[in-house]
Design a protein around this motif. Structure first.
Motif, PDB file in Angstrom:
ATOM      1  N   PHE A   1      79.949  27.911  55.590  1.00 36.05           N
ATOM      2  CA  PHE A   1      78.546  27.754  55.187  1.00 36.05           C
ATOM      3  C   PHE A   1      78.316  28.446  53.837  1.00 36.05           C
ATOM      4  CE2 PHE A   1      78.526  27.633  59.821  1.00 36.05           C
ATOM      5  CZ  PHE A   1      77.808  26.465  60.066  1.00 36.05           C
ATOM      6  N   LYS A   2      77.477  27.841  53.048  1.00 38.13           N
ATOM      7  CA  LYS A   2      77.100  28.404  51.757  1.00 38.13           C
ATOM      8  C   LYS A   2      75.599  28.686  51.774  1.00 38.13           C
ATOM      9  CE  LYS A   2      76.793  27.270  46.823  1.00 38.13           C
ATOM     10  NZ  LYS A   2      77.043  26.229  45.797  1.00 38.13           N
ATOM     11  N   TRP A   3      75.233  29.931  51.394  1.00 36.88           N
ATOM     12  CA  TRP A   3      73.817  30.301  51.407  1.00 36.88           C
ATOM     13  C   TRP A   3      73.103  29.690  50.204  1.00 36.88           C
ATOM     14  CZ3 TRP A   3      70.756  33.722  48.275  1.00 36.88           C
ATOM     15  CH2 TRP A   3      69.489  33.979  48.808  1.00 36.88           C
ATOM     16  N   VAL A   4      71.956  29.081  50.475  1.00 34.85           N
ATOM     17  CA  VAL A   4      71.146  28.468  49.433  1.00 34.85           C
ATOM     18  C   VAL A   4      69.837  29.244  49.338  1.00 34.85           C
ATOM     19  CG1 VAL A   4      69.978  26.368  48.660  1.00 34.85           C
ATOM     20  CG2 VAL A   4      72.158  26.208  49.914  1.00 34.85           C
ATOM     21  N   PRO A   5      69.523  29.862  48.191  1.00 34.19           N
ATOM     22  CA  PRO A   5      68.309  30.684  48.085  1.00 34.19           C
ATOM     23  C   PRO A   5      67.052  29.822  48.158  1.00 34.19           C
ATOM     24  CG  PRO A   5      69.346  30.436  45.934  1.00 34.19           C
ATOM     25  CD  PRO A   5      70.293  29.834  46.928  1.00 34.19           C
ATOM     26  N   PRO A   6      65.950  30.438  48.552  1.00 35.88           N
ATOM     27  CA  PRO A   6      64.681  29.692  48.594  1.00 35.88           C
ATOM     28  C   PRO A   6      64.201  29.365  47.186  1.00 35.88           C
ATOM     29  CG  PRO A   6      64.296  32.009  49.022  1.00 35.88           C
ATOM     30  CD  PRO A   6      65.787  31.834  48.963  1.00 35.88           C
ATOM     31  N   LYS A   7      63.429  28.296  47.080  1.00 34.73           N
ATOM     32  CA  LYS A   7      62.923  27.879  45.774  1.00 34.73           C
ATOM     33  C   LYS A   7      61.759  28.749  45.307  1.00 34.73           C
ATOM     34  CE  LYS A   7      64.387  23.073  46.312  1.00 34.73           C
ATOM     35  NZ  LYS A   7      63.966  21.642  46.338  1.00 34.73           N
ATOM     36  N   LYS A   8      61.047  29.333  46.270  1.00 36.12           N
ATOM     37  CA  LYS A   8      59.931  30.210  45.936  1.00 36.12           C
ATOM     38  C   LYS A   8      60.251  31.641  46.329  1.00 36.12           C
ATOM     39  CE  LYS A   8      56.369  26.639  46.436  1.00 36.12           C
ATOM     40  NZ  LYS A   8      55.092  26.284  47.122  1.00 36.12           N
ATOM     41  N   THR A   9      59.653  32.563  45.635  1.00 34.18           N
ATOM     42  CA  THR A   9      59.853  33.982  45.957  1.00 34.18           C
ATOM     43  C   THR A   9      59.295  34.274  47.347  1.00 34.18           C
ATOM     44  OG1 THR A   9      59.628  34.550  43.626  1.00 34.18           O
ATOM     45  CG2 THR A   9      59.429  36.343  45.226  1.00 34.18           C
ATOM     46  N   PRO A  10      60.101  34.855  48.241  1.00 33.40           N
ATOM     47  CA  PRO A  10      59.618  35.152  49.602  1.00 33.40           C
ATOM     48  C   PRO A  10      58.675  36.338  49.620  1.00 33.40           C
ATOM     49  CG  PRO A  10      61.860  35.948  49.333  1.00 33.40           C
ATOM     50  CD  PRO A  10      61.523  35.212  48.072  1.00 33.40           C
ATOM     51  N   GLU A  11      58.068  36.549  50.773  1.00 32.53           N
ATOM     52  CA  GLU A  11      57.172  37.693  50.942  1.00 32.53           C
ATOM     53  C   GLU A  11      57.958  39.002  50.848  1.00 32.53           C
ATOM     54  OE1 GLU A  11      55.154  37.339  54.637  1.00 32.53           O
ATOM     55  OE2 GLU A  11      54.216  35.420  54.159  1.00 32.53           O
ATOM     56  N   ASP A  12      57.245  40.072  50.537  1.00 35.32           N
ATOM     57  CA  ASP A  12      57.790  41.432  50.557  1.00 35.32           C
ATOM     58  C   ASP A  12      58.814  41.696  49.444  1.00 35.32           C
ATOM     59  OD1 ASP A  12      56.314  41.765  52.969  1.00 35.32           O
ATOM     60  OD2 ASP A  12      57.976  40.870  54.063  1.00 35.32           O
ATOM     61  N   ILE A  13      58.851  40.836  48.429  1.00 38.04           N
ATOM     62  CA  ILE A  13      59.747  41.085  47.308  1.00 38.04           C
ATOM     63  C   ILE A  13      59.086  40.510  46.050  1.00 38.04           C
ATOM     64  CG2 ILE A  13      61.063  38.944  47.630  1.00 38.04           C
ATOM     65  CD1 ILE A  13      63.570  40.495  46.796  1.00 38.04           C
ATOM     66  N   SER A  14      59.212  41.200  44.935  1.00 40.42           N
ATOM     67  CA  SER A  14      58.541  40.767  43.705  1.00 40.42           C
ATOM     68  C   SER A  14      59.343  39.658  43.023  1.00 40.42           C
ATOM     69  CB  SER A  14      58.390  41.954  42.755  1.00 40.42           C
ATOM     70  OG  SER A  14      59.668  42.416  42.333  1.00 40.42           O
ATOM     71  N   ASP A  15      58.667  38.902  42.160  1.00 40.79           N
ATOM     72  CA  ASP A  15      59.329  37.822  41.423  1.00 40.79           C
ATOM     73  C   ASP A  15      60.442  38.368  40.532  1.00 40.79           C
ATOM     74  OD1 ASP A  15      57.651  35.967  42.537  1.00 40.79           O
ATOM     75  OD2 ASP A  15      56.199  35.999  40.897  1.00 40.79           O
ATOM     76  N   GLU A  16      60.174  39.502  39.905  1.00 38.74           N
ATOM     77  CA  GLU A  16      61.161  40.099  39.007  1.00 38.74           C
ATOM     78  C   GLU A  16      62.418  40.506  39.772  1.00 38.74           C
ATOM     79  OE1 GLU A  16      61.529  43.906  35.921  1.00 38.74           O
ATOM     80  OE2 GLU A  16      59.609  43.436  36.892  1.00 38.74           O
ATOM     81  N   GLU A  17      62.238  41.178  40.910  1.00 37.82           N
ATOM     82  CA  GLU A  17      63.382  41.616  41.711  1.00 37.82           C
ATOM     83  C   GLU A  17      64.140  40.417  42.279  1.00 37.82           C
ATOM     84  OE1 GLU A  17      64.368  44.578  45.514  1.00 37.82           O
ATOM     85  OE2 GLU A  17      62.292  44.134  44.935  1.00 37.82           O
ATOM     86  N   PHE A  18      63.397  39.398  42.683  1.00 33.37           N
ATOM     87  CA  PHE A  18      64.021  38.203  43.240  1.00 33.37           C
ATOM     88  C   PHE A  18      64.911  37.512  42.205  1.00 33.37           C
ATOM     89  CE2 PHE A  18      63.706  33.577  44.233  1.00 33.37           C
ATOM     90  CZ  PHE A  18      64.437  33.608  45.409  1.00 33.37           C
ATOM     91  N   GLU A  19      64.388  37.326  40.985  1.00 34.60           N
ATOM     92  CA  GLU A  19      65.162  36.673  39.938  1.00 34.60           C
ATOM     93  C   GLU A  19      66.353  37.525  39.514  1.00 34.60           C
ATOM     94  OE1 GLU A  19      64.855  33.691  38.871  1.00 34.60           O
ATOM     95  OE2 GLU A  19      63.052  33.245  40.059  1.00 34.60           O
ATOM     96  N   LYS A  20      66.168  38.818  39.504  1.00 35.60           N
ATOM     97  CA  LYS A  20      67.255  39.718  39.125  1.00 35.60           C
ATOM     98  C   LYS A  20      68.404  39.648  40.136  1.00 35.60           C
ATOM     99  CE  LYS A  20      68.212  44.613  38.275  1.00 35.60           C
ATOM    100  NZ  LYS A  20      67.657  45.993  38.254  1.00 35.60           N
ATOM    101  N   ASN A  21      68.072  39.617  41.413  1.00 42.31           N
ATOM    102  CA  ASN A  21      69.109  39.560  42.453  1.00 42.31           C
ATOM    103  C   ASN A  21      69.857  38.230  42.454  1.00 42.31           C
ATOM    104  OD1 ASN A  21      68.937  42.136  43.712  1.00 42.31           O
ATOM    105  ND2 ASN A  21      67.032  41.523  44.702  1.00 42.31           N
ATOM    106  N   LEU A  22      69.188  37.159  42.042  1.00 46.98           N
ATOM    107  CA  LEU A  22      69.842  35.850  42.022  1.00 46.98           C
ATOM    108  C   LEU A  22      70.956  35.769  40.983  1.00 46.98           C
ATOM    109  CD1 LEU A  22      66.870  33.328  42.447  1.00 46.98           C
ATOM    110  CD2 LEU A  22      68.653  33.873  44.112  1.00 46.98           C
TER     111      LEU A  22
END
Length: 597
Positions: free
Chosen positions: A188-209
């Protein structure tokens, strides 16, 4: 009159054949054939026992246990058919009963005194027919016995297949077992969500990707509601089949180490022993399931461990089913031999009534046992509390009594099963297993209640992360496992949470004579976990109270001669530090206006 005498003379000749033993004694050829039959049955028994013992010691029996049982059971009717066929060939080749045979269809012609012919067919029981019927009876019984055992094998195989698929689902939820390596991500390959999930900021989400470690962090991330984010793309055609092959390879590696001596016991383990030294694959899977899917160590358990562990487990319906099927076959054979089933049923019915009256309480226990099993009121291994106050773990449920073991292993309660149907029972292991671990504490009136509440929240937060069992699994259930913060797999403390929880919970209970009484509680994963959790919570609480000078008053009445202003000034020295705790941890929901209590 003459007609009756003639018919009586003929029928009188058949009376001697009405008893099988008399029939056997009446024919030397039949005696020889019957002797050969007995020798053949004994030969089948010996060959079957030899074959079963041989199969028991083969790897095939461990790697494919269900197929092995099917083969062992199927060999018995195979030998029986060979015996019957051989006996028929023997009879026809040597024409043993040619002088005695009178066919069922053969007609007997009798002339009475008036010269009229009377045609009579009595269905005379001849030695050949009797011996043939004996052979067919043996054949039917053996085949019936085999079918009675093959059906439960098929049922068990289906149950094991269902359990195997459930293990696969657990493997997916756990994203692989400890002994898998990175097998999960090959399927299985993990596919990230298209929108930023709850409890995490947009900046942190994009940085982790953008980084591999960041993507792993997001893959293990759980929202405050306990939900994962993203989805999985399937990389292989049939992940379940590929996973089964992987598990079988792991078992073959386990089996090879057991047989080679490269195991914890340091010796070559043997197959087919009375006390099993090596697990068959179905027991191997079950042991992994019971141990949270941790790897099974070759030679890590004493011989016979699995059998002793399951010794007191009641028989399942698939184990009792062969008796019912074979009993039905026997009834059919009895009917075929001409026994009146109505007379038999009448006799056994009267006996059953008498036995039922004598065993009335036993029957009540039996039907109570069936109700408990059917309605799943409780099962072996579950923690229950009776209306008598006895609290323990269900050890064994039988059709007569139920054994409940005290949690500290100090005693057994032996209770008639029928009494448990009408009893009020608290089941701590049914569906929602969470249990509160509650610690109460009294503090000095000179301490600020808000500061105390904040420090207790800190104690609870530490307890949630720090209190673990021997396998490093958190005892406190929580919406997001603390291990996920370090990109480590969840220990399972965030699974199967069916209610909304917000913890730690702090309550200011009352103004006591010499103290302000508080309560702190956390929800733990099962009833037994509360005791270790409460002990550890008190240890952390003592450490934090000492650090912030939160005083626990002596529970005695005294005439106070101290300088209250001086003591207050001493306490006020650490106000700044305690206020920092309030700013960092808050005071829970203790300051909110609500009508919850």
């Amino acid at each position: 009159m003459a007609e009756d005498e003639i018919i009586g003379a003929v029928t009188g000749q058949t009376d001697e054949f009405q008893n099988v033993f008399q029939l056997i004694a009446s024919s030397e050829a039949l005696q020889i054939a019957f002797t050969v039959l007995i020798i053949g049955v004994l030969g089948i028994t010996l060959v079957y026992r030899f074959f079963s013992n041989w199969v028991k010691k083969q790897k095939f029996n461990y790697v494919r246990p269900h197929l092995s049982r099917f083969v062992k059971t199927g060999v018995l009717p195979f030998f029986a058919i060979i015996l019957i066929t051989s006996m028929n060939v023997y009879i026809q080749s040597f024409d043993l009963f040619s002088d005695n045979v009178i066919s069922d269809a053969e007609e007997l012609v009798i002339t009475n005194v008036d010269g009229d012919m009377i045609v009579k067919n009595d269905g005379i029981l001849t030695p050949a027919k009797t011996f043939s019927k004996i052979l067919n009876t043996i054949n039917i019984l053996v085949i019936g016995y085999s079918i009675a055992h093959i059906i439960p094998i098929m049922i068990t195989k289906r149950e094991k297949s269902n359990q195997e698929y459930e293990d696969f689902e657990n493997w997916k939820n756990m994203r692989g077992f400890l002994d898998d390596g990175d097998l999960f991500h090959k399927f299985f390959k993990w596919v990230p969500p298209k929108k930023t999930p709850e409890d995490i900021s947009d900046e942190e989400f994009e940085k982790n990707l953008k980084t591999e470690d960041g993507r792993k962090f997001l893959e293990e991330f759980r929202t405050t509601k306990g939900l994962p984010i993203g989805s999985y793309e399937q990389l292989v055609k049939n992940p379940f089949e590929e996973w089964k092959k992987s598990e079988r390879r792991k078992y073959e590696d386990y089996l090879g180490k057991c047989l080679s001596g490269d195991n914890q016991s340091g010796k070559k383990l043997r197959l087919g022993q009375n006390e099993e030294e090596v697990y068959p694959i179905d027991i191997w899977r079950e042991e992994k399931r019971l141990d949270g899917f941790e790897p099974i160590i070759p030679g890590g358990r004493p011989p016979g461990y699995a059998a002793r562990k399951r010794k007191n487990i009641p028989r399942s319906i698939s184990q009792i089913l062969p008796l019912g099927i074979f009993a039905a076959v026997i009834v059919g054979v009895i009917s075929w031999w001409g026994v009146d089933l109505i007379v038999l049923a009448t006799a056994t019915g009267g006996l059953a009534i008498g036995v039922g009256l004598a065993l009335q309480e036993t029957m009540q226990n039996y039907f109570a046992y069936l109700l408990i099993r059917k309605d799943k009121i409780f099962a072996e291994g579950e923690r229950i509390k009776l209306d008598t106050g006895y609290n323990g773990i269900v050890h064994k449920i039988t059709p007569r009594v139920t054994y409940i073991q005290d949690a500290l292993h100090e005693s057994f309660a032996v209770i008639p099963t029928r009494q448990l149907v009408n009893a009020q029972i608290i089941n701590y292991s049914k569906e929602i297993k969470m249990v509160p671990a509650l610690v109460e504490v009294g503090v000095s009136y000179l301490n600020d209640p808000k500061q105390v509440a904040a420090i207790l929240v800190k104690v609870g937060k530490r307890a949630m992360k720090e209190i673990v069992d021997d396998k490093k699994r958190h005892l406190v259930v929580q919406l997001r496992c603390p291990y996920l913060e370090n990109n480590k797999p969840s220990c399972g403390c965030d699974k199967d949470i069916h209610v909304d929880i917000n913890q730690p919970i702090v309550r200011f209970n009352k103004f006591n004579d010499s103290s302000l009484d508080f309560a702190l509680w956390l929800y733990v994963r099962d009833y037994g976990s509360q005791f270790k959790t409460k002990t550890e919570m008190r240890m952390i609480m003592y450490e934090e109270f000492k650090k912030y000078d939160i005083r626990i008053p002596w529970p005695i009445r005294t005439v106070y001669h101290g300088d209250e202003k001086q003591e207050q000034s001493e306490i006020n020295k650490l106000n700044e530090q305690r206020d920092e705790v309030i700013d960092k941890y808050g005071i829970g929901d203790i300051g909110r206006a609500s009508g919850e209590e």
